[in-house]
Write a protein that holds these residues in place. Sequence first.
Motif, PDB file in Angstrom:
ATOM      1  N   GLU A 114       0.829  -1.211   0.000  1.00 42.94           N
ATOM      2  CA  GLU A 114       0.000   0.000   0.000  1.00 42.94           C
ATOM      3  C   GLU A 114       0.858   1.253   0.000  1.00 42.94           C
ATOM      4  OE1 GLU A 114      -3.157   2.243  -0.489  1.00 42.94           O
ATOM      5  OE2 GLU A 114      -3.378   0.069  -0.269  1.00 42.94           O
ATOM      6  N   VAL A 115       1.877   1.270   0.830  1.00 43.51           N
ATOM      7  CA  VAL A 115       2.738   2.454   0.925  1.00 43.51           C
ATOM      8  C   VAL A 115       3.741   2.507  -0.219  1.00 43.51           C
ATOM      9  CG1 VAL A 115       4.485   3.623   2.332  1.00 43.51           C
ATOM     10  CG2 VAL A 115       2.462   2.613   3.423  1.00 43.51           C
ATOM     11  N   ASN A 116       4.505   1.440  -0.389  1.00 38.63           N
ATOM     12  CA  ASN A 116       5.612   1.459  -1.349  1.00 38.63           C
ATOM     13  C   ASN A 116       5.161   1.456  -2.796  1.00 38.63           C
ATOM     14  OD1 ASN A 116       7.207   1.312   0.921  1.00 38.63           O
ATOM     15  ND2 ASN A 116       7.894  -0.772   0.581  1.00 38.63           N
ATOM     16  N   PHE A 117       4.142   0.659  -3.102  1.00 38.24           N
ATOM     17  CA  PHE A 117       3.685   0.563  -4.487  1.00 38.24           C
ATOM     18  C   PHE A 117       2.494   1.477  -4.764  1.00 38.24           C
ATOM     19  CE2 PHE A 117       1.044  -1.358  -7.857  1.00 38.24           C
ATOM     20  CZ  PHE A 117       1.919  -1.203  -8.915  1.00 38.24           C
ATOM     21  N   PHE A 118       1.376   1.237  -4.121  1.00 38.16           N
ATOM     22  CA  PHE A 118       0.171   2.005  -4.446  1.00 38.16           C
ATOM     23  C   PHE A 118       0.309   3.481  -4.077  1.00 38.16           C
ATOM     24  CE2 PHE A 118      -1.687  -2.313  -4.270  1.00 38.16           C
ATOM     25  CZ  PHE A 118      -2.232  -2.343  -5.546  1.00 38.16           C
ATOM     26  N   GLY A 119       1.039   3.784  -3.009  1.00 38.46           N
ATOM     27  CA  GLY A 119       1.261   5.184  -2.668  1.00 38.46           C
ATOM     28  C   GLY A 119       2.072   5.898  -3.731  1.00 38.46           C
ATOM     29  N   THR A 120       3.135   5.252  -4.189  1.00 42.80           N
ATOM     30  CA  THR A 120       3.985   5.824  -5.237  1.00 42.80           C
ATOM     31  C   THR A 120       3.234   5.943  -6.553  1.00 42.80           C
ATOM     32  OG1 THR A 120       5.961   4.918  -4.186  1.00 42.80           O
ATOM     33  CG2 THR A 120       6.145   5.495  -6.516  1.00 42.80           C
ATOM     34  N   VAL A 121       2.505   4.896  -6.918  1.00 42.11           N
ATOM     35  CA  VAL A 121       1.733   4.916  -8.166  1.00 42.11           C
ATOM     36  C   VAL A 121       0.619   5.963  -8.101  1.00 42.11           C
ATOM     37  CG1 VAL A 121       0.088   3.576  -9.556  1.00 42.11           C
ATOM     38  CG2 VAL A 121       2.255   2.551  -8.847  1.00 42.11           C
ATOM     39  N   LEU A 169      18.155  -2.449  -4.645  1.00 41.86           N
ATOM     40  CA  LEU A 169      18.732  -3.620  -5.301  1.00 41.86           C
ATOM     41  C   LEU A 169      17.788  -4.810  -5.191  1.00 41.86           C
ATOM     42  CD1 LEU A 169      22.529  -3.579  -4.356  1.00 41.86           C
ATOM     43  CD2 LEU A 169      21.452  -2.843  -6.484  1.00 41.86           C
ATOM     44  N   VAL A 170      16.991  -4.856  -4.114  1.00 42.75           N
ATOM     45  CA  VAL A 170      16.041  -5.965  -3.995  1.00 42.75           C
ATOM     46  C   VAL A 170      14.809  -5.756  -4.872  1.00 42.75           C
ATOM     47  CG1 VAL A 170      16.855  -6.605  -1.706  1.00 42.75           C
ATOM     48  CG2 VAL A 170      14.869  -5.115  -1.921  1.00 42.75           C
ATOM     49  N   GLY A 171      14.811  -4.678  -5.635  1.00 43.68           N
ATOM     50  CA  GLY A 171      13.852  -4.540  -6.716  1.00 43.68           C
ATOM     51  C   GLY A 171      14.320  -5.308  -7.946  1.00 43.68           C
ATOM     52  N   LYS A 172      15.567  -5.771  -7.895  1.00 41.82           N
ATOM     53  CA  LYS A 172      16.158  -6.562  -8.985  1.00 41.82           C
ATOM     54  C   LYS A 172      16.305  -8.035  -8.597  1.00 41.82           C
ATOM     55  CE  LYS A 172      17.546  -4.698 -12.206  1.00 41.82           C
ATOM     56  NZ  LYS A 172      16.827  -4.353 -13.463  1.00 41.82           N
ATOM     57  N   PHE A 173      16.450  -8.290  -7.307  1.00 44.63           N
ATOM     58  CA  PHE A 173      16.507  -9.671  -6.818  1.00 44.63           C
ATOM     59  C   PHE A 173      15.983  -9.707  -5.386  1.00 44.63           C
ATOM     60  CE2 PHE A 173      20.823  -7.867  -6.227  1.00 44.63           C
ATOM     61  CZ  PHE A 173      20.938  -7.934  -4.841  1.00 44.63           C
ATOM     62  N   SER A 201      10.677  -6.528  -1.188  1.00 40.61           N
ATOM     63  CA  SER A 201      11.230  -6.832  -2.506  1.00 40.61           C
ATOM     64  C   SER A 201      10.124  -6.870  -3.556  1.00 40.61           C
ATOM     65  CB  SER A 201      11.963  -8.169  -2.470  1.00 40.61           C
ATOM     66  OG  SER A 201      12.470  -8.504  -3.742  1.00 40.61           O
ATOM     67  N   ALA A 202       8.991  -7.482  -3.213  1.00 40.55           N
ATOM     68  CA  ALA A 202       7.863  -7.556  -4.152  1.00 40.55           C
ATOM     69  C   ALA A 202       7.367  -6.163  -4.525  1.00 40.55           C
ATOM     70  CB  ALA A 202       6.728  -8.376  -3.545  1.00 40.55           C
ATOM     71  N   SER A 203       7.299  -5.267  -3.542  1.00 35.64           N
ATOM     72  CA  SER A 203       6.816  -3.906  -3.820  1.00 35.64           C
ATOM     73  C   SER A 203       7.773  -3.165  -4.745  1.00 35.64           C
ATOM     74  CB  SER A 203       6.627  -3.131  -2.511  1.00 35.64           C
ATOM     75  OG  SER A 203       7.862  -2.831  -1.881  1.00 35.64           O
ATOM     76  N   LYS A 204       9.063  -3.397  -4.586  1.00 37.79           N
ATOM     77  CA  LYS A 204      10.052  -2.740  -5.437  1.00 37.79           C
ATOM     78  C   LYS A 204      10.078  -3.348  -6.836  1.00 37.79           C
ATOM     79  CE  LYS A 204      11.506   0.119  -2.252  1.00 37.79           C
ATOM     80  NZ  LYS A 204      11.281   1.580  -2.348  1.00 37.79           N
ATOM     81  N   HIS A 205       9.946  -4.667  -6.935  1.00 40.44           N
ATOM     82  CA  HIS A 205       9.824  -5.301  -8.247  1.00 40.44           C
ATOM     83  C   HIS A 205       8.637  -4.715  -9.010  1.00 40.44           C
ATOM     84  CE1 HIS A 205      12.754  -8.349  -7.075  1.00 40.44           C
ATOM     85  NE2 HIS A 205      12.627  -8.928  -8.257  1.00 40.44           N
ATOM     86  N   ALA A 206       7.526  -4.539  -8.312  1.00 44.23           N
ATOM     87  CA  ALA A 206       6.309  -4.013  -8.942  1.00 44.23           C
ATOM     88  C   ALA A 206       6.530  -2.603  -9.477  1.00 44.23           C
ATOM     89  CB  ALA A 206       5.158  -4.029  -7.939  1.00 44.23           C
TER      90      ALA A 206
END
Length: 261
Positions: free
Chosen positions: A108-115, A139-143, A152-157
């Motif tokens: 909610e914060v990392n992905f939907f808030g940013t989007v 970096l955990v947006g890459k692995f 990590s999932a929120s950063k990948h998204a």
Amino acid sequence: MTDQVIWITGASSGIGEACAKKYNSAGWKVILSARNESELKRVQQECPHPEACEILVLDLSQSKEFESKTQKAIQFFGQVDVLLHSGGISQRSLVQDTALEVDRKLMEVNFFGTVGLTKAVLPHFISRKVGTFVVISSLVGKFGTPYRSAYSASKHALHGFFDALRAEQHTHNIQVTLICPGFIRTQVSVNALTGDGTPLQEMDDAQANGMSPEECANKIFKAIKGKKEEVLIGGKETYGVWVKRFFPGLFSKLIRKAKVR
């Protein structure tokens, strides 16, 4: 001072604070956003040109406020040229110990808030036919690594979303820069959520020995100026991206033993 305006979320500490001071020292007008107003005021007063800084309290989990907050941000200086997404929360817990509500909060914060904030600012960029979105990923947006599954999932998204946005808005002269820091010496691990949603309240050894936020901000400044699409920032931990890409089996074995907290 220039006419350029940067709006920074997560500006009350860490990378966001360092970027605010860097841009302000470079003559930019800066809009400081985070939840903690008193810390934002501190950052404003510590900037070289506090008169060129405005404070806009913002909670990334309150998406219904994004339209009105965006209009207020634009009114401060008449425009926004760069939106730097630095706000977010991290995680330090095993999958088996993490409540689903904690996973949802991280998304909610990392992905939907940013989007959500991006979608609120996008019409302004399109109308001006110029603008830059900068996303502090990881970096955990890459692995993925242990203890950071939902983070990590929120950063990948974010990578998937902003890669698509970059391709869609190319004709409107809208830039997207994804920043992937490794271990940066901030309070991110102290504030990271544990399995039940409470803060860890501990500093990771790797974090404590990481790059200073000021050095990270200098690299971010250069990346944005150079219109880079994606940048890795950190020490030897950045090699993990290349090891995973070219030697995925080896990476899988290494990450099991890596000291990530």
